[in-house]
Design an enzyme around this catalytic site. Sequence first.
Site, PDB file in Angstrom:
ATOM      1  N   TYR A 492       0.839  -1.205   0.000  1.00  0.00           N
ATOM      2  CA  TYR A 492       0.000   0.000   0.000  1.00  0.00           C
ATOM      3  C   TYR A 492       0.876   1.257   0.000  1.00  0.00           C
ATOM      4  O   TYR A 492       0.962   1.961  -0.979  1.00  0.00           O
ATOM      5  CB  TYR A 492      -0.959  -0.004   1.190  1.00  0.00           C
ATOM      6  N   SER A 573      -6.370   1.077  -4.464  1.00  0.00           N
ATOM      7  CA  SER A 573      -6.433   2.508  -4.209  1.00  0.00           C
ATOM      8  C   SER A 573      -5.038   3.115  -4.361  1.00  0.00           C
ATOM      9  O   SER A 573      -4.463   3.072  -5.450  1.00  0.00           O
ATOM     10  CB  SER A 573      -7.028   2.765  -2.823  1.00  0.00           C
ATOM     11  N   ASP A 669     -17.734   3.809  -7.886  1.00  0.00           N
ATOM     12  CA  ASP A 669     -16.609   4.258  -7.062  1.00  0.00           C
ATOM     13  C   ASP A 669     -16.527   5.777  -7.139  1.00  0.00           C
ATOM     14  O   ASP A 669     -16.061   6.344  -8.130  1.00  0.00           O
ATOM     15  CB  ASP A 669     -15.302   3.627  -7.552  1.00  0.00           C
ATOM     16  N   HIS A 711     -15.793   1.705  -4.017  1.00  0.00           N
ATOM     17  CA  HIS A 711     -14.346   1.659  -3.802  1.00  0.00           C
ATOM     18  C   HIS A 711     -13.907   0.395  -3.066  1.00  0.00           C
ATOM     19  O   HIS A 711     -12.719   0.121  -2.952  1.00  0.00           O
ATOM     20  CB  HIS A 711     -13.905   2.903  -3.021  1.00  0.00           C
TER      21      HIS A 711
END
Length: 741
Positions: A492, A573, A669, A711
Amino acid sequence: MGSLAAADEPLPPLRYPPARRDGDIVDDYHGVLVPDPYRWMEDLESEETKEFVAAQAGVADTVLATCDHRGRLRGQLTALLDHPRHRAPFKRGGSYFYFHNPGLLPHSVLYVQHGLGGEPAVLLDPSALSDDATVSLSMVGVSDDAAHLAYGTSASGSDWVTFRVMRVRDRRRLPDTLSWVKFSRIAWTRDGRGFFYSRFPAPKDDDGGASECGIRTDVNLNHEVYYHLLGTEQSDDVLCWSDPEHPKYIYTPEVTEDGKYLLLSVSETSEPVNKLYYCDLSSLPHGLPGLNGTHELLPFVKLVDEFEAYYGVIANDDIQFTILTNKYAPRYKLSRVDVTDPESWTDVLPEDDRAVLESACAVHGDKLLVNYLSDVRYVLQLRSLVTGELLHDIPIDIGSVNGISGRRADSEVFVEFASFLTPGIVYRCDLSSGDPVMRVYREISVPGFDRTEFEAKQVFYPSKDGTRIPMFVVSRKNMCLDGSHPALLFGYGGFGMSVTPQFSAARVVLMRNLGFVTCVANIRGGGEYGEGWHKAGSLANKQNCFDDFVAAGEFLVAAGYTTPSRLCVEGGSNGGLLVAACINQRPDLFGCALAHVGVMDMLRFHKFTIGRAWTCDFGCSENQEEFQWLIKYSPLHNVRRPWEEKCGAAGDRRPRQYPSTMLLTADHDDRVVPSHTLKFLATMQHVLCTGVERSPQTNPIVARIDRKSGHGCGRSTQKIIDEAADRYAFAAKVMGISWID
């Protein structure tokens, strides 16, 4: 162990649908001309965009139809997820509330029981809110007397929320309906007559159909705080705070446990900094806003009125506030201030030399349950709220503390725990005894999963600049490091978010039935070592994230876990951006890439919904210096033909190509809008495939575009299973992985 061979048939030749390239769209960024030929895809409602999406869905369906393990994966995931799951309970007015899913229900159900020994009863089943399970429960708030439940629902995974109210006693749903809520809490007043919340103004074209607002991409501005009195219309709600001079501010209301103060956290971006205001509710007529007939804003006192650090109120004793902060403490500390004397700050629990103070919860009168993160391992301690003194160390296994539920008025606390090989445990701790012990209250058991077959270990590897990066590696025990195994590498690296050990049914299936090694790299940009670690992977330092992730892949290959052709990278993301940037920079290192809902257009992300809040981590293309950072790694603007680039010391040319790639997004999203993925998909297909005669790019580049999803939050169990089966069947197919019975 028997095995079923992977199908040897190659993927059929793919015909990617043509996408119109508009050569007239060229932006001037500080003297640099940047084409944007797929700008039209930003209009998600246009017929041209819908036709492109439908055509790409056809390509993905063609590929997925050849993925032999898809059905097996779906079956194994369904079997592993078919087990009871509980979340930690929270207590209000003598009743306990908790979420529970007995197995394969679309969404977890909210239960209530009166006393620990009471009979549990269903309070609210989100699966009944829609026929297709696309309406989910996004938040709940129970009044202190446990008389009423306020709850927020989201349609199709959108960030937009609608609040409703239920009477707990008889499950009667009240007519109260509050729309256009986003980035809010439910902050009940102590008397239970109403609650504070925050929302955006209704758009000018609002026809009352807020359920479809998830397809909106407008920038969200002018957040406001309201008070809702039970039994009244939303149009009668009292405006408590707004600031038209600062339309980008986001407000989060909270009422202190003693009911005396309304707190207001004010933020502008996703950076861990905020202003902190408070209002003495006891000074208002009848203790409620608006009851004196005036329409003035509440008289907030601005305790902190600069964006200089993070301030989160943990507890108060009248005017003495105990606050979690990173002011002069990148690993956080606890401080105390007399709010009538704003200069009176003193440290209660100073910053630790190494560990990050993740959270603190005031419990059982004058005690604190504090939660540290040390080398991505949680440490629990019971301390004095008054002095910060250590009272007890509370032993806990290596894993993640996912929630602490307790209040000062109660003598018990619940702790929610999980790890890579522990599906979940809810502990209960009685703090009234002299020696508090964590006892198992509920434990999740997964039929068919034997944790003794697997092992989880933490390794450290050097990044490009020599920085020591931690990574978790989870696999079957006694694995031979001969480079033959497929590996899944997840990362991430953004917004100070720590990635800690969690149980995943999908990960178990990959390890057990496909022989995967599964890895989580704790790269810079996250919060694993505090704000210093975060800042080392943001703004001008963002390239460190990509270097750290690439170095993780290189380590796994060098250590004999896998080879590049069997290394799959995954992230969502900000992690989707990570994966996309890394395959642009090192397409030779990976065999497959799965990029979920990624931020792909780094020059225009701030122009949609809440994207403006991410400039704290990325910068903004409207600033010349920050544009220079962004243009160098923006996935959309850095797709290159690797076979045209010189490689090796002698400058030899090798027929390299991008790894097989699946981009994942969803039509609702409204966090990272789908146009990011659509534009990146079209660019990859054009540059690498359709725009080249006899292209060497034979690895597929496809998109999975989910319908009536957002999302990632609020997806039904079936949607979670279907998506996991699709993406991992794709990875197994393109990397030639056999199924193991």
